[in-house]
Motif scaffolding. Structure first.
Motif, mmCIF file in Angstrom:
data_model
loop_
_atom_site.group_PDB
_atom_site.id
_atom_site.type_symbol
_atom_site.label_atom_id
_atom_site.label_comp_id
_atom_site.label_asym_id
_atom_site.label_seq_id
_atom_site.Cartn_x
_atom_site.Cartn_y
_atom_site.Cartn_z
ATOM 1 N N LEU B 428 -1.489 27.652 6.823
ATOM 2 C CA LEU B 428 -2.535 28.428 7.486
ATOM 3 C C LEU B 428 -2.433 28.326 8.999
ATOM 4 C CD1 LEU B 428 -5.480 27.520 5.079
ATOM 5 C CD2 LEU B 428 -4.220 29.667 5.206
ATOM 6 N N ALA B 429 -2.020 27.140 9.470
ATOM 7 C CA ALA B 429 -1.994 26.917 10.912
ATOM 8 C C ALA B 429 -0.694 27.394 11.546
ATOM 9 C CB ALA B 429 -2.192 25.433 11.196
ATOM 10 N N GLY B 430 0.431 27.288 10.815
ATOM 11 C CA GLY B 430 1.748 27.600 11.377
ATOM 12 C C GLY B 430 1.810 28.939 12.081
ATOM 13 N N PRO B 431 1.372 30.023 11.435
ATOM 14 C CA PRO B 431 1.446 31.335 12.081
ATOM 15 C C PRO B 431 0.644 31.394 13.381
ATOM 16 C CG PRO B 431 1.135 31.582 9.730
ATOM 17 C CD PRO B 431 0.974 30.132 10.031
ATOM 18 N N TRP B 432 -0.499 30.713 13.449
ATOM 19 C CA TRP B 432 -1.285 30.680 14.692
ATOM 20 C C TRP B 432 -0.434 30.127 15.823
ATOM 21 C CZ3 TRP B 432 -6.330 32.183 15.767
ATOM 22 C CH2 TRP B 432 -7.081 32.620 14.652
#
Lengths: 501, 551
Positions: B428-432
């Motif tokens: 969930l955080a990686g793309p941010w």
């Protein structure tokens, strides 16, 4: 005799003398016979490496004398000869170790090892022969010396295989002789010429005759090289004991056929002449048919050694395919496969022999879970089988890569298709074996081992060591193909001679 | 040997060393515990490594290792997925005690070495080396029992994987011979494409994902599937813009076809993992279409490459976390978080606002395209979200209970929730992080109402009716009356009607070489006679010929 004449003669004579002495040993003189065998094999390897070193330093070795008017007997060392003689010396040493363990306690061992040594001597002779007639003499010596090995067991099946073997190879020998005589009648006695062949002085008016003679050479050598439809003897000959099959399929008999064709194409006709005559393409086609046909036949064999034998039919034609295409890269692929196929196939036959000797397993369908009982043997088998499928970075991949790229450079795209289809077929008949051995549960209770090792290994150390060494070589010659000591590097040198930049 | 060379070799060889450790009984325990740490050097390299290229001329015909822009992103998510899957596997109680488990683990580690290695392999031969190591070893990870379904899955996988490899090899041979024409591009398109399921060669994918144990499926679809994309990214451009421009239109259409076909077939599945496999086909279809856009011109390539990388990062992590989540025990305080995590991850797949999927689609829509197939992709993008939403809604329905564990398979038992949850958070955080580094203006754009609504309506359009249907089905105890066998086309093409035995598919044995054996046998016998006879005949002719010639 000049000093340069000693090494080639010694390489041939070491095994010959060892063989002749062994004939006179009594059956029970195991220790003497084994030390003689091993001593000769080790000595030969050392000698071959000394010669390699010498050639590297610029020495040249040649022995020649006139046997009869017009027939000069010539042994000499060139790059191609060294390739083959090194292969045979190293694999002979390993096979000797294997055979001593394999035949422990069985009858007629003196006869066996005698002919075994003569076979190797003949193979060295073929490698070192400096002209066609010398090559022919050793070629026929090999034919005859291998017969007692094929029929060694003396069973009706073995005898039948022996008859078939002789019928094919002797007939092939006669065709070969006819080809040589015909060629000599055109040219007079000619020696092998490394750069560009020996037929430069023949004008184009002889082209028709040369094509016919070439066809005869292909038939003559093609019998031993197991080109379809001349391959019938090879699958039958697999009734021979495992070490014989190993030697037969990897170095001696079948390789002699392929090697003979290499000599004819590069050192008699010359690749440019072969190209101009237009005989390369039909030969490549024949090789392609053999490659596919052998694989298809291998698919349906349940007998492990028979499957391997058909695989040899297929794989040998890679060599023929490589040398029949015009260009240095394809040449490298073909020649390096001479070595690579030998290393991989000898591993497979060693392993098949181990299964048969240790658990009495002869069929693929009996191999359920055998990887758990004989992990080392099956690991070696798996590696060699993967090499045959041409998975990188194993030996077979290097061969196939050069063959494929060579075919592209020669504009023969269909060859690439043949090579890759052959890879898939190889996968189709090797991977089920690997699957059975590793992924299936063994039948319980499985067969009891027939042989034990004294140290708790899975089988006799003498049976286990050789396939492990050759399997390791399968990996190393592929993975480190770029080093100076690899077979690839050596054949690059040969190809540069044939196709000067 | 330079420092970079040592670091790179260590990163690739560590899994193989651990595998060697497993072979010795005395070292087995320690080696087992090291498995989740084996991808660690790769992770460190991905974060810290300088741009260095190492030439290993002596390995094979010369191999070039290093990290390029794509490689860095791939190294990151590949290492993360392998670590999480390994941790999950160990937490499910896997030991290296039985031969079956050891085969599984050795295949697992060999596949890991291949997958990590190909990330670093910049040249064609090196890439092919690691690619085939990974493909072949993955067989041992998929085939973990002797059941007929597993055997079918394994054969289908291996057959297509080898076929794809041969196509790639043919392409590489052409390239080495100096021919970079359309043939090269097509061979690479199909050869690498099989790995991530270009329709119609996707058939192995759902079957293999459905039958393998959860961590293996996570690896397959998260990490190994992306290897084919990396192959495209690294080696397709060599074909030159002219050839690629012609390829582009087809690739976009094929990708969109896969996106919808995969979603449709996935909806008609009964098992959550099979469905996820089809979801991968569908998602990779969208990715394929994006690659098609990139192929349409060199400047388009430069603009689209980061989007493709983001897509790989996002989909790899999300799909791996989803697969792990299917095979997790849902007890304890952490276990209760598993289903909510699955919901969040599903939202990411369908490109709900503020998720990786949304960043990808938003960024894609920002590409300046004029007319042609590329524009078509942008128009269809929201529709793919609708299809995905339906598909993931059905997934959440099927995954409301954890899938039954196969305790007798290696790695078949349920694992602990922690690796799944951590990987899910990373997903969930990686793309941010990626967007913040490469395209920060997207972050501002998302919060404006217009964009938010653009991302939201496809999800609501499909999500609301799907939720209603689920509620109704739950009240009435309704089940979908029929289903499609996983591997749709292959099962049909195998020529075998698939009987259903009490709700389960009975798997066909692949028709091997039946019927061929007899004909080949006859041919061989014939040839044996012919060979001998022919030889003797030739001899006579020859003897006469030689005599005539000589005198």
């Amino acid at each position: 005799m000049t000093p340069g004449a000693v090494p080639p003669l010694a390489i041939v004579l070491i095994s010959l003398i060892a063989g002749l002495v062994i004939f006179f040993l009594a059956e029970h003189q195991v220790r003497l016979r084994s030390s003689l065998n091993l001593g000769a094999a080790v000595l030969k390897v050392m000698l071959v490496f000394a010669v390699l070193w010498g050639v590297y330093q610029g020495e040249r070795y040649r022995l020649g004398f006139e046997l009869a008017p017009g027939f000069e007997f010539v042994l000499r060392v060139d790059a191609l000869a060294l390739l083959f003689v090194t292969l045979s010396a190293v694999l002979w040493l390993l096979t000797t170790i294997y055979a001593i363990a394999y035949l422990e306690g069985s009858p007629h061992r003196s006869r066996f090892f005698g002919f075994f040594s003569i076979c190797v001597s003949a193979t060295s002779g073929i490698a070192l022969a400096g002209n066609l007639l010398t090559l022919f003499v050793f070629y026929e010596l090999l034919t005859l010396a291998a017969y007692p090995l094929v029929v060694h067991r003396g069973t009706p099946e073995a005898l039948r295989a022996g008859v078939s073997y002789l019928r094919y190879t002797l007939a092939g020998g006669v065709v070969l002789l006819a080809a040589i005589v015909w060629l000599y009648s055109l040219t007079g006695p000619i020696a092998f010429v490394e750069e560009g062949g020996a037929l430069d002085h023949l004008g184009p008016e002889h082209d028709g005759t040369l094509i016919v003679i070439f066809a005869l050479f292909v038939i003559g050598f093609g019998v031993k090289a197991a080109l379809v439809p001349l391959h019938g003897w090879l699958p039958q000959a697999m009734v021979a004991p495992a070490p014989v099959s190993a030697l037969l399929h990897a170095v001696a008999v079948v390789k002699a056929g392929a090697f003979g064709l290499v000599r004819v194409i590069y050192d008699v006709y010359g690749s440019a002449r072969v190209h101009d005559l237009g005989v390369g393409f039909p030969l490549a086609l024949l090789a392609a048919v053999t490659i596919i046909y052998g694989s298809l036949q291998a698919l349906r064999q349940d007998d492990l050694k028979r499957r391997l034998a058909y695989s040899t039919v297929s794989q040998l034609s890679y060599i023929i395919l490589g040398i029949s295409l015009f260009g240095p890269i394809a040449t490298m692929g073909g020649l390096v496969h001479l070595v690579h196929q030998g290393i991989m196939k000898i591993t497979l036959f060693f392993c098949a022999g181990n299964l048969a000797e240790t658990y009495g397993i002869h069929k693929v369908s009996e191999m359920r879970g055998i990887g758990r009982r004989m992990p080392w043997t099956m690991a070696a088998f798996t590696l060699a089988a993967f090499g045959m499928i041409a998975l990188p970075p194993l030996a077979g991949f290097v061969s196939k890569w050069y063959l494929g790229v060579g075919a592209v450079l020669a504009g023969q795209f269909w060859v690439v298709v043949v090579l890759l289809v052959s890879s898939l077929l190889n996968a189709a008949y090797f991977l089920p074996i690997v699957y059975r051995a590793w992924f299936l549960r063994p039948e319980s209770p499985g067969p009891a081992p027939e042989r034990h090792s004294r140290r708790g290994w899975e089988t006799d150390a003498g049976l286990l060591l050789p396939p492990l060494v050759t399997a390791a070589l399968t990996l190393l010659v592929g993975l480190f193909a770029g080093t100076e000591f690899s077979p690839l590097h050596w054949v690059e040198f040969i190809a540069q001679q044939e196709y000067p930049p | 040997m330079s420092g970079e060379a040592i670091a790179l070799s260590a990163a690739i060889l560590l899994p193989l060393l651990v595998a060697l450790g497993l072979l010795r009984p005395a070292w087995r325990r320690a080696a087992l515990r090291l498995i989740p740490m084996a991808p660690l050097p790769t992770l460190v390299l991905a974060v810290l490594a300088p741009e260095a290229v190492v030439e290993a001329e002596r390995v094979m015909m010369g191999v070039r290792l290093g990290l390029d822009e794509a490689g860095r992103v791939f190294a990151l998510f590949t290492a993360l997925i392998w670590m999480a899957a390994s941790a999950h596997m160990l937490s499910s109680g896997l030991r290296a005690d039985t031969p079956r488990e050891r085969i599984f683990l050795l295949s697992f580690l060999a596949a890991m070495a291949g997958n990590l290695g190909l990330v670093f392999a910049l040249d064609q031969l090196g890439f092919f080396l690691f690619f085939s190591l990974m493909s072949l070893s993955a067989y041992g990870v998929i085939v973990n029992n002797e059941g007929s379904a597993t055997r079918f899955a394994g054969r289908l996988y291996l057959g297509l994987a080898l076929f794809g490899e041969m196509l790639v090899l043919a392409g590489l041979m052409l390239a080495a011979g100096g021919i970079f024409g359309a043939a090269y591009a097509w061979l690479l398109y199909w050869g690498f494409g099989i790995k991530h399921g270009v329709v119609p060669l996707h058939v192995w994918l759902p079957v293999a994902h459905g039958t393998a144990p959860a961590p293996a499926s996570a690896l397959l679809s998260g990490a190994m599937l992306k290897a084919g994309v990396l192959g495209w990214l690294r080696f397709l451009p060599e074909a030159g813009p002219l050839v690629l421009g012609e390829l582009s239109g087809f690739v976009i259409l094929a990708g969109l076809a896969a996106a919808f076909y995969g979603a449709a077939m996935g909806l008609l599945q009964r098992k959550a993992k099979m469905l996820l496999g089809y979801s991968s086909v569908s998602q990779m279809g969208i990715l394929t279409a994006a690659v098609g856009v990139a192929l349409s011109g060199p400047e388009r390539w430069a603009a689209a490459l980061p989007i493709i990388l983001l897509f790989c990062l996002h989909h790899g992590l999300v799909k791996a976390a989803l697969f792990l989540g299917v095979g997790v025990r849902r007890e304890g305080s952490l276990g209760r978080l598993v289903y909510p995590m699955l919901v969040l991850l599903s939202l990411a797949v369908v490109a709900a606002p503020f998720t990786g999927g949304a960043w990808v689609k938003l960024w894609l829509e920002g590409l300046e395209v004029s007319g042609g197939r590329s524009a078509l992709l942008l128009q269809v993008l929201p529709v793919t979200s609708v299809a995905s939403t339906l598909l993931m809604a059905r997934f959440l329905w099927l995954a409301r209970e954890p899938a039954p564990a196969h305790g007798e398979d290696p790695a078949g038992a349920h694992g602990r929730a922690l690796p799944h949850l951590l990987l899910g958070l990373a997903a969930l955080a990686g793309p941010w992080w990626f967007v913040a580094v490469h395209q920060p203006e997207l972050l501002h754009e998302m919060v404006t109402g217009k964009v938010l609504w653009k991302m939201l309506w496809p999800v609501l359009l499909a999500g609301v009716p799907a939720a209603g249907l689920a509620l109704w089905a739950w009240r009435r105890g309704w089940r979908m009356p029929w289903a499609v066998p996983p591997g749709d086309l292959a099962v049909v093409l195998a020529g075998i009607s698939v009987p259903r035995v009490r709700g389960a598919w009975a798997w066909p044995a692949m028709p091997a070489w039946q019927g061929w054996g007899g004909r080949l046998q006859a041919m061989e016998v014939h040839l044996r006679g012919l060979g001998t006879a022919g030889l003797l005949y030739l001899l006579v002719v020859l003897a006469i010929g030689v005599l005539v010639y000589a005198f």
